[in-house]
Each structure stands twice: as structure tokens, then as C-alpha cells.
Design an enzyme around this catalytic site. Structure first.
Site: not given
Ligand code: PEP
Ligand code: MG
Length: 883
Positions: A22, A93, A102, A104, A336, A450, A556, A765, A767, A770, A833, A853
């Protein structure tokens, strides 16, 4: 510590840390020549010092305040604690770095006492205004500064109105108000308190009260919900009072420089004639739309529009302003950045970009990933036959279904359930209930009440000002058009249209707006990390493609076997006692798998598709042992011999597959190493499906992923065997089929030995579901319902590591795997993933460690695309700042 107090002309917009939002806004507006009533700001640093050292800081501060009052007196030509002439009055204020609407305190009309009120009355020729202002000061001071609460004053006010037989405060005469002030002083006596007649004492105490309000419980709750640090402190603004309640040529209002709900162009706001600011924000009287000001005060309206334009061009964003008109003169009291709905955020970002006010990077930073997530939430299906029972103002879009509850405490208590908080109106103390509820419905108040502002900020559906509903808080129900809705009954509210439905309303999935599509294309252009989707079916693949996924990061395959028509063949395969039996069962599964893969490849139109070989423990495909036992007993009773035999076979197999730690058991690549026929069938299905696509003249790019590898020999052996199958299929088909082999990194050992594993993998990838489970040793199936909530509550862990990547531990393993893997194999392509692939903070980390990715569920793809671009831009800015 530097300067403690800044005149408005000494500050600017970049000083939010010190002057609060403010204070910085008032300073900036003063400097660009807008009419701001003179005043000064006491810095947040002083607030923090006060928290540390207490009252003596107020004493140290005081001479500086006096000095600044003198300057304001010179500017206004009025005197504080005046003996003659129109007295100078102040509002005090609060204003922290981040807006906490609102939460304070604010005290208005400081400087009035038994003497100055007479002067004010005489000089303004408006006794009613003078005594009403004094009455408000006495009330606010008692409530806020002296902690007497609002209720005793409200009761007195109600008694007075009842005695006079009137409905509205404005109908009280100056004489009535004088009488009311006397009664207010009686309340003070009952509390054994005194109203300070000395304006300087009033000011000093009010400043201290505002400092203290930083630590009021509701302010602390608000900060917790909004992740605002506790050590920022609030600034205190001391502003010359201007009066919107000086008659019908005076007014007070709030406005947004564009529509905060849809993002449309044009000033959007509300005002009340002959009223003070608190009347608008409190949502008690329903204000008029700003367009009516054009008729009522045309020149002020034009000026307001001009100031809105100046502010928008100056700040290059939609602004939220508060203004007061005192006897036809317009004053700006606050500016603001305007809070907006997610839909408006996207539209405004693209409009400001197209208008040349901001660049592409800025447009992307204007929209939070969570706002995109909100836009993908379901809406009520308007074509459904369900009749709405009432309609209010759609103040914050989206649909919410839940049980009606009538107070915030109960809503907070029932946070495990879906509840809709229903109130006549909400107040800042309801914040915990608003946070817990799925949506909010109020009977009173406008688009800037509000409830509306807070719900929009939280991205929660809200319907406000539904005046036809009559809430009975005692009986705990509301009635509307002959219908009664009791507490815990289920309703659905539509914060887009304002409709209210009894029961559960059918919902439809939203489509992406043109603006959002454009923003996401821009994101793809700037992001240096791609987004793929986790999709197991052609339908999921289609949605992923439409949402802009650049491939599938995880298919999967086990989900394909869970379908009713496939499970029997799968179970046959599992109970098979010889290779021949197993192969015969797999023969049945092969065409089904092939068909699935073909469908997915077609939908992905040549983008890479990672298919993971069977991963979960086999017992997951069998019925639960207890159920089998019950069924056997039933079949025996019915004399169904064949069925008894069949179920007994399943039971024997289920018993044999039983494990103490199935998550660390016979699953992942271990399955394929013991029963290679399963993997062989899957690879055959993948490549045969790919061949079909190629023969149709389309592009296809399958990537075959081996799960739960921890040792080089696992991937080596699996791959060697499967390469033979691939060769076989390719020669059978007589065409070239592109494919890659890779592995998941979901065991700590795999991360550490990534250099060895990378020799047999073209891609990794992570996971991280896990990997998090195995690194922390927390069961991914149980931790969240057992001890993790306690861990989070007590701050043992900062965030749930299954939602947001644990950078320090799991993240360290990932870094190691990326580094060692890439060193050993320059071509290695790396993604993620696990569930973290859709979490913006985790995406930023993945970008930081150089992944190619992220892959997430189809509905998260748009969120991830934006998050990927933001991560890229923010990292670049950080790098430049560090240089
Ligand atoms: C993981 O383990 O992150 C994964 C993608 O495989 P899942 O969840 O199928 O075990
Ligand atoms: Mg897994």
C-alpha cells in the site's frame, strides 16, 4: 537501519519490502502526479524492531512521526489537534509487502475528540458527518486498539436504531449520534478503559495496534495458507482523511482497470454514494456498478477512467484501486495489482502482450501453473435438466459440490470432507473456513466483497450476494423459493453463472480457450524442457495429444490387463504350470496388446511412445485370497465342482505369490527375467503394431522401457533376449521399424550405477514414485495416510516428497544418475515419469538438472507446459542476475 518514516513523495513502487504494497503504491501514485491525500509511511523494519524490542521503539519513532505530521500540516493547510479551522484527521492503515485483504487493522478519523468534533462540525457545516466520524472513531478505537470487540458497539447501534424505529445507520441524526457516542463512552467505562482525548495519543496507540495486528491469529493463518513469510512485518500508512460521506456529491469505491473475472477491457468496479470505504469492502450495503457514476458525476467518471489508464500503462498490468470522491474531488487511496480469476489471468497476459505492454517472457510469468490447472477443472453441464434453486453473483468460477455448513470453524473441522461454506457474508476471521471449504456461498455482498476477493485469490468457486436465500443461523438451514436446505445437505454451486443447485450437479470437462492455447504455444516455444504424457489407452493418448503432449513418457501396460475381457487370459497366464500353458495364455493376450499399441501409436502421430514392460507383482491380477476363500465355500455349497477347482487353483497360486514386501518383491524386470515369455510377447506386440502403422504410411516411434532395474546384468540380459525378438519381428515384417531400448531409474542403486546401466540403455526415465519410496524407505501406499501428515504438520519434512521432489535426497540421486549416465552414453535421453512430472516445482528441478522432458497425466499436460516455460525463463533470469 535506514530511514524509519517516508513521506509519500520520498518512496516508489520498488520499495514494497520497506513500505509495504500500500505504501509503495501511494508513493508511486504521488510521484506520477495522481491526487493522493498527503501522508507518510512507517517502514516494515520498524514493525520488526517493535516485535523484537517492544514499546520503546514507539518512543524512538515518535519524534520522526511528529516531524512528518508538520510537513503534512503545511501541505494541507490544516492542523492536527487543531484549536481552530478544519482539523486535520488521519487514517492509520496497515500494509504488508503482500496484500492480506482485511487481515490487519485500520483506524479511521484519528484526531477527533470532544473539541475537534465541534470544529469539524462547524467548519464543514455538516454536523451529522462530524458526529458520525467521531462515532466511528470511538467504535474502531475500542474494538481494534483497546480490544473491546465490535459487538458491544454494534449492540448499542442496533438499540439506537430500534429506539428511533429506523433501519439504516444513515438515518441517524447528528443528535442521535451524539447520544450514541455518550453510550459508547459508557461501554468504555464498563470495560474500565478510557478513550484518549489527545489526538497524538490516539495516533501513537493506533500505530502500535497496527504493528500488533501483524500477529493476529487470522493474519497468521492467512500467511500460512498463502505461504507469506512471518518475518516481513507490516508498514503503517498515516494518510490524511478524505470523506466520501460528505453528501451526495461524495462517494467511495473500488475499481479494477479491467474485468477481473473475464479479463475484458473496460473499468470494472463499484461505488457507494455518501459512504466511507469500509462500507464497500464490508459488503453490507450493495454498491452500484461504476458505469452509473458516468451519469451521476460525469467529470469525475472521466477523470477516474483517465487515472485507470495512466496506472495500467505505468504498471503494465491490471490494477485494483480504491478511491474516494470528496465534494466532487477525486482522490486515489490505493493501487495494487488486481487479483483475477485464472481465466482472466490468461486473457490479460495475452492482451497485454498483444497491446505491446509486455513481452513474451513476461506474459508467461503472468500466469501461475495452478491457474491453468484450475481452468481444467470441470464445469456444470448447462444442458442437464437440473433446475437451479437460486442465483447469486458468480464471483469466482468453477463448480463445487459439498455439504452445506454454516460456520467457518465447522468447515475447518470437516476439512476431510467436501463442504460449501454458506454465510450471510464472510469476514476476515472466516479465513480458515474458506480455506477448508470447496466453495463459498453468501447471501449478501458484491463482486468485491470479502468472500469474493478471497475466493478468487484462492481459486475457489464462489457465489455471493444470493439475496433470495434466507439463512437462519439458529435453526441451521436456509430457505429459498419454498425449498429448505439444512446443514449437511449437499448442494452444488456454479461460480461462473452464480447458480445454486440442490444435490450433485452433472459436470463436464472444459475446453482450452484460444488465449490459453496461444499462451501454451508460446510456452512450448520458450521452454527448454519438453512435456510428454503418461497414457495407457488410445483415449488417454488422444487427450494427451490434444493437450499438447510431445509424446508418451510412460504407458503402463499392466493397466491393459486389468480390463474385464482381459483379466481371465492374464490369470490363465499367471496360474500356468508349464511354459506351454503360459505361452498359450500369452498368445491370447498378444492381439489385444497389439491392438492397444496400434491405437496409441495412431493417436500420437509419430511422436515417441515409451511402453513399459510389465511391472507390478503378479498377485495384483488375482482376486484377494479372502475373497477366493469365500467364493470357494459358496461354490462348494452350490455343488459347482468345476468352479471350486478353478478357484482353488487361483488360490494356490495367490498363496504361492504372497510376499511380505511386495513393493520390494517379485516385480519389475525380475518378472521378465524369471518368465521371459511375458516380455517377449509384449515386445512382439509393440513391434507388430508399429509395423502395421508404418505399412499404412504413418510415422511411429516406439521406445521399450524395462522397469525396476538395479544392476547392469538385469538390463543386459533382458535386452539381449528382447533384441532377438525384435530382429525376428523385423525380418518377419520385412520392413525397418525404428525402436529404442531404455530403462527406468527408480532404485537408488540404479542411480548410483547409472554409468554401467547406460551402456545398455538409450534412454532413462526417472520413476520418482518408486525412487522416493526406496530412498526414504516410506511406503508409497501407506505413508500419506499414516505418518506423513504429522511430519508435515510438525515441519519434520517441508513438503510431501511424493508430491514435490525432495531435491536434497532423491534429487541428489537424480543428479548423479544424469551426470554418470550421460558421461557413459552421450546419446542418452532422460526424462521423468513419476507423479512429480506434473508438479511445477519439481519440473523446475528437472530443468535444472538437465532432463530432456517431463511426463505427467494428460490433464496436467497444459500445466506442465506452462511450468516448463516458466522454469526456463526464471532460471535464465537467475543466471543473468548471478553474473
Ligand atoms: C514410478 O515409480 O515413479 C513410476 C512411474 O512407476 P509406477 O508408478 O508405475 O511404479
Ligand atoms: Mg515404479
Amino acid at each position: 537501519m535506514g530511514k524509519w518514516v517516508y513521506l509519500f513523495e520520498e518512496g516508489n513502487a520498488s520499495m514494497r519490502d520497506l513500505l509495504g504494497g500500500k505504501g509503495a503504491g501511494l508513493a508511486e501514485m504521488t510521484n506520477i502526479g495522481l491526487p493522493v491525500p498527503p501522508g507518510f509511511t512507517i517502514t516494515t523494519e520498524v514493525c520488526n524492531l517493535y516485535m523484537e524490542k517492544g514499546e520503546k521503539i514507539i518512543e524512538e519513532l515518535w519524534p520522526m512521526v511528529l516531524e512528518n505530521i508538520k510537513i503534512v500540516e503545511e501541505k494541507t493547510g490544516k492542523k492536527f489537534a487543531a484549536k481552530s479551522g478544519l482539523p486535520l484527521l488521519f487514517s492509520v492503515r496497515s500494509g504488508a509487502k503482500f496484500s492480506m485483504p482485511g487481515m490487519m487493522d485500520t483506524v479511521l478519523n484519528i484526531g477527533l475528540n470532544d473539541e475537534t468534533v465541534e470544529l469539524f462540525s462547524k467548519e464543514s457545516s455538516n454536523p451529522r458527518l462530524a458526529y458520525d466520524s467521531y462515532r466511528r472513531l470511538v467504535q474502531m478505537f475500542g474494538d481494534i486498539v483497546l480490544d473491546m470487540g465490535l459487538q458491544p458497539f454494534e449492540n448499542e447501534l442496533e438499540n439506537m436504531k430500534a429506539k428511533k424505529g429506523i433501519k439504516y445507520d444513515v438515518e441517524l441524526s447528528a443528535e442521535d449520534l451524539k447520544e450514541l457516542i455518550k453510550r459508547y463512552f459508557d461501554i468504555y467505562k464498563r470495560f474500565n478503559k478510557e478513550f484518549p482525548q489527545d489526538p497524538f495519543v490516539q495516533l501513537k496507540m493506533a500505530i502500535e495496534a497496527v504493528f500488533k495486528s501483524w500477529n493476529a491469529p487470522r493474519a497468521i493463518t492467512y500467511r500460512k495458507i498463502n505461504n507469506i513469510p512471518n518475518d516481513l512485518g507490516t508498514a503503517v500508512n498515516v494518510v490524511t482523511m478524505v470523506f466520501g460521506n460528505m453528501g451526495n456529491d461524495s462517494a467511495t469505491g473500488v475499481a479494477f482497470t479491467r474485468d477481473p473475472k473475464k479479463g475484458d477491457k473496460g473499468v470494472f468496479g463499484e461505488y457507494l454514494v455518501n459512504a466511507q470505504g469500509e462500507d464497500v469492502v464490508a459488503g453490507i450495503r450493495t454498491p452500484k456498478p461504476i458505469i452509473e457514476l458516468k451519469k451521476e458525476m460525469p467529470s469525475v467518471y472521466d477523470e477516474l477512467l483517465k487515472f485507470c489508464k495512466v496506472l495500467e500503462e505505468h504498471y503494465k498490468d491490471m490494477q485494483d484501486i480504491e478511491f474516494t470522491i470528496e465534494k466532487g474531488k477525486l482522490y486515489m487511496l490505493q493501487v495494487r495489482t488486481g487479483k483475477r480469476t485464472p481465466g482472466a489471468a490468461v486473457k490479460l497476459a495475452m492482451d497485454f502482450l498483444n497491446e505491446g505492454l509486455i513481452n513474451e517472457e513476461e506474459a508467461i510469468l503472468r500466469v501461475e501453473p495452478s491457474q491453468v490447472d484450475f481452468l481444467l477443472h470441470p464445469r456444470i453441464d448447462v444442458s442437464s435438466k437440473l433446475q437451479s434453486i437460486a442465483k447469486g453473483l458468480g464471483a469466482s468460477p468453477g463448480a463445487a459440490t459439498g455439504k452445506v455448513v454454516f460456520d467457518a470453524d465447522l468447515a475447518a473441522k470437516m476439512s476431510d470432507e467436501d463442504v460449501i461454506l454458506v454465510r450471510p457474508e464472510t469476514v476476515p476471521d472466516d479465513i480458515h473456513g474458506l480455506a477448508a471449504a470447496k466453495g463459498v456461498l453468501t447471501a449478501r455482498g458484491g463482486m468485491t466483497s470479502h468472500a469474493a476477493v478471497v475466493a478468487r485469490g484462492m481459486g475457489k468457486p464462489a457465489v455471493v450476494g444470493a439475496e433470495s436465500i434466507k439463512i437462519d443461523l439458529k435453526e441451521r438451514l436456509f430457505t429459498v423459493n419454498g425449498e429448505t436446505v439444512k446443514e449437511f445437505d449437499v448442494i452444488t454451486i456454479d461460480g461462473t453463472s452464480g447458480n445454486i443447485f440442490k444435490g450433485v450437479a452433472p459436470l463436464i470437462m472444459p475446453e482450452l480457450s484460444e488465449d490459453l492455447k496461444n499462451l501454451l504455444s508460446l510456452s512450448d516455444k520458450l521452454a527448454k524442457i519438453q512435456v510428454r504424457a503418461n497414457a495407457d489407452t488410445p483415449e488417454d493418448a488422444k487427450r494427451s495429444y490434444e493437450f499438447g503432449a510431445k509424446g508418451i513418457g510412460l504407458c503402463r501396460t499392466e493397466h491393459m490387463f486389468m480390463a474385464q475381457d482381459r483379466l481371465p487370459a492374464m490369470q490363465e497366464m499367471i496360474v500356468a504350470e508349464t511354459i506351454e500353458e503360459r505361452k498359450a495364455a500369452l498368445e491370447k493376450l498378444l492381439p489385444m496388446q497389439r491392438e492397444d499399441f496400434y491405437g496409441i501409436f495412431k493417436e500420437m502421430k509419430g511422436y515417441p511412445v515409451i511402453i513399459r514392460l510389465l511391472d507390478p507383482p503378479l498377485h495384483e491380477f488375482l482376486p484377494k485370497r479372502e475373497i477366493l476363500k469365500e467364493e470357494i465355500a459358496q461354490h462348494e455349497k452350490n455343488g459347482e465342482k468345476d468352479l471350486v477347482e478353478k478357484k482353488k487353483r487361483l488360490l494356490r497360486r495367490a498363496e504361492a505369490l504372497k510376499e511380505s514386501n511386495p513393493m520390494m518383491g517379485f516385480r519389475g524386470c525380475r518378472l521378465g527375467l524369471v518368465y521371459p515369455e511375458i516380455n517377449e510377447m509384449q515386445v512382439r506386440a509393440i513391434l507388430e503394431a508399429a509395423a502395421m502403422v508404418i505399412k499404412e504410411g504413418d510415422k511411429v516411434f516406439p521406445e521399450i522401457m524395462v522397469p525396476l532395474v538395479g544392476h547392469i546384468n538385469e538390463i543386459r540380459l533382458v535386452r539381449e533376449k528382447l533384441e532377438e525378438v525384435a530382429k525376428e519381428v523385423i525380418s518377419e515384417q520385412g520392413i525397418q521399424i525404428p525402436y529404442l531400448f531404455g530403462t527406468m531409474i527408480e532404485l537408488p542403486r540404479a542411480a548410483l550405477k547409472a554409468d554401467e546401466i547406460a551402456k545398455y540403455a538409450r534412454f532413462f526415465s526417472f520413476g520418482t514414485n518408486d525412487l522416493t519410496q526406496m530412498t526414504f524407505g516410506f511406503s508409497r501406499d501407506d505413508a500419506e495416510s499414516k505418518f506423513l501428515p504429522v511430519y508435515l504438520e510438525r515441519g519434520i519434512l517441508p513438503v510431501n516428497p511424493f508430491q514435490t521432489l525432495d531435491r536434497d535426497g532423491v534429487g541428489e540421486l537424480m543428479r548423479i544418475a544424469v551426470e554418470r549416465g550421460r558421461k557413459a552414453n552421450k546419446e542418452l535421453e532422460i526424462g521423468i515419469c513419476g507423479e512429480h512430472g506434473g508438479d511445477p516445482e519439481s519440473i523446475a528441478f528437472c530443468y535444472e538438472i538437465g532432463l530432456d522432458y517431463v511426463s505427467c497425466s494428460p490433464f496436467r499436460v497444459p500445466v506442465a507446459r506452462l511450468a516448463a516455460a516458466r522454469a526456463t525463463i526464471l532460471a535464465k533470469r537467475q543466471y543473468e542476475a548471478d553474473k
